[in-house]
Design an enzyme around this catalytic site. Sequence first.
Site, PDB file in Angstrom:
ATOM      1  CE  LYS A 245      -3.466  -2.514   0.114  1.00 54.74           C
ATOM      2  NZ  LYS A 245      -4.062  -3.630   0.804  1.00 54.74           N
TER       3      LYS A 245
HETATM    4  C1  LIG Z   1      -9.821  -3.600  -0.885  1.00 56.48           C
HETATM    5  C2  LIG Z   1      -8.978  -4.291   0.243  1.00 56.48           C
HETATM    6  N1  LIG Z   1      -9.881  -4.374   1.500  1.00 56.48           N
HETATM    7  C3  LIG Z   1      -8.905  -4.792   2.640  1.00 56.48           C
HETATM    8  C4  LIG Z   1      -8.203  -5.489   2.334  1.00 56.48           C
HETATM    9  C5  LIG Z   1      -7.817  -5.943   3.718  1.00 56.48           C
HETATM   10  O1  LIG Z   1      -5.917  -5.150   4.095  1.00 56.48           O
HETATM   11  P1  LIG Z   1      -5.563  -6.208   5.079  1.00 56.48           P
HETATM   12  O2  LIG Z   1      -4.509  -7.178   4.742  1.00 56.48           O
HETATM   13  O3  LIG Z   1      -4.192  -5.653   5.206  1.00 56.48           O
HETATM   14  O4  LIG Z   1      -6.434  -6.596   5.961  1.00 56.48           O
HETATM   15  C6  LIG Z   1      -7.518  -5.220   1.619  1.00 56.48           C
HETATM   16  C7  LIG Z   1      -5.901  -5.414   1.111  1.00 56.48           C
HETATM   17  O5  LIG Z   1      -5.171  -5.774   0.240  1.00 56.48           O
HETATM   18  C8  LIG Z   1      -8.158  -5.140   0.126  1.00 56.48           C
HETATM   19  O6  LIG Z   1      -7.569  -4.661  -0.883  1.00 56.48           O
END
Ligand SMILES: Cc1ncc(COP(=O)(O)O)c(C=O)c1O
Length: 400
Positions: A196
């Site tokens: 990110k």
């Molecule tokens: C659109 C979206 N929502 C939620 C998440 C979840 O984030 P995390 O991987 O930090 O749990 C991601 C992860 O890439 C994502 O792309």
Amino acid sequence: MTDPGLPAVAGGTPLRSQPLPYGRHQLSESDVAAVVESLRSGTLTGGPGVAAFERALADRCGAAHAVAVSNGTAALDLAVAALGIGPGDEVITTPLTFVSTANAVVRAGATPVFADVGADRCLDPRATAAAVTARTRAVITVDYSGLPADVDALRAALPRPLPVIADAAHSLGASLGGRAVGSLADVTTFSFHPVKQITTGEGGAVLTSDGAAADRVRHLRNHGMTSTAEERSGAQWRYDVTTLGSNHRLTAFQAALGTAQLGRLEDIVAQRSELAARYDALLGRIPGIGLPPRPDGRRSAWHLYAIEIDAGVFGCNRDAVIDALRAEGIEATLHYPAVHLLALYRSRGGRSGTAPRAEALCGSLVTLPLFPSMTPADQEDVVTALTRIQAWAGAHPVGR
Ligand SMILES: Cc1ncc(COP(=O)(O)O)c(C=O)c1O
């Protein structure tokens, strides 16, 4: 034009000896120093470092409150819980997302309802309005690839006011009409996973300007206890538990990394935007490649650069393009298979044909490498590979 050469997938020499990933974190010496300083501070979790990260994030995004949590998935779970969503409720969301968005609704005991996306690849306001029923409790938008969903248009289209959660895992640093992501929806969630804009290793945050919702998130992040470990000092050792929560806390050294990275967010987004503009210029000349949308009034944070392959014009289909790029050492990928058509969601009633635009996109999107330390030579490798694949596919029918 010079001969682009035989693609690796057809027996040619791969363009890359070192694979080019689709995303990669960037750490500066000052990031490392901030983590070391935090480790030496005597506080490993909670404390002033986490509070400082939360304040910096809330200020940057124009929200009154930010609550740092263990990852973006926990942020979604807590956002859904903070709105009191539960069994019997429906939540409208997009199928063009990581499964985490819909899973948060299912884990709360509620039902995700998938509405189609628009030309911006985000939830289409009209399709969303048409999906509202008496049981709808909220809408979760997803800022696909870093482009903010038009929350204003969405709210205007809804037949009755509904809370909007923005899953902004892709869009820290983006803005809509000059207003920062984090201030647009009722509740916004971020992820700080390494690919990110900024990272804390694993990490996430919930932002809101609703003080009561922020308090609920803080409470649920800490097992639903009536006090935090820092508050339980001296005579204040007693506590009660009033709600079923869990441990979704971020450590102090992760927060220190987050604060250091956040200080460079403008530069990071500028680097990503520059790479995206260069891709546009280089790829716009290749027939059968559709460039990412750039709607007026929206500034993308360019988490992903995702092109669309028109198989009939390009000469082969999307899967063949990804396979051939990977054979060249370019780790192109798909964001995402349509969530309502994943086995888990098919078993819950998901059917093809219910979100035609999203389904078509999921069959044509290719995410190309994009990360701040990517060089012009890396980008040219991607373009040469696509040219090579197209030239060869034109003469040799592969997947169409
Ligand atoms: C659109 C979206 N929502 C939620 C998440 C979840 O984030 P995390 O991987 O930090 O749990 C991601 C992860 O890439 C994502 O792309």
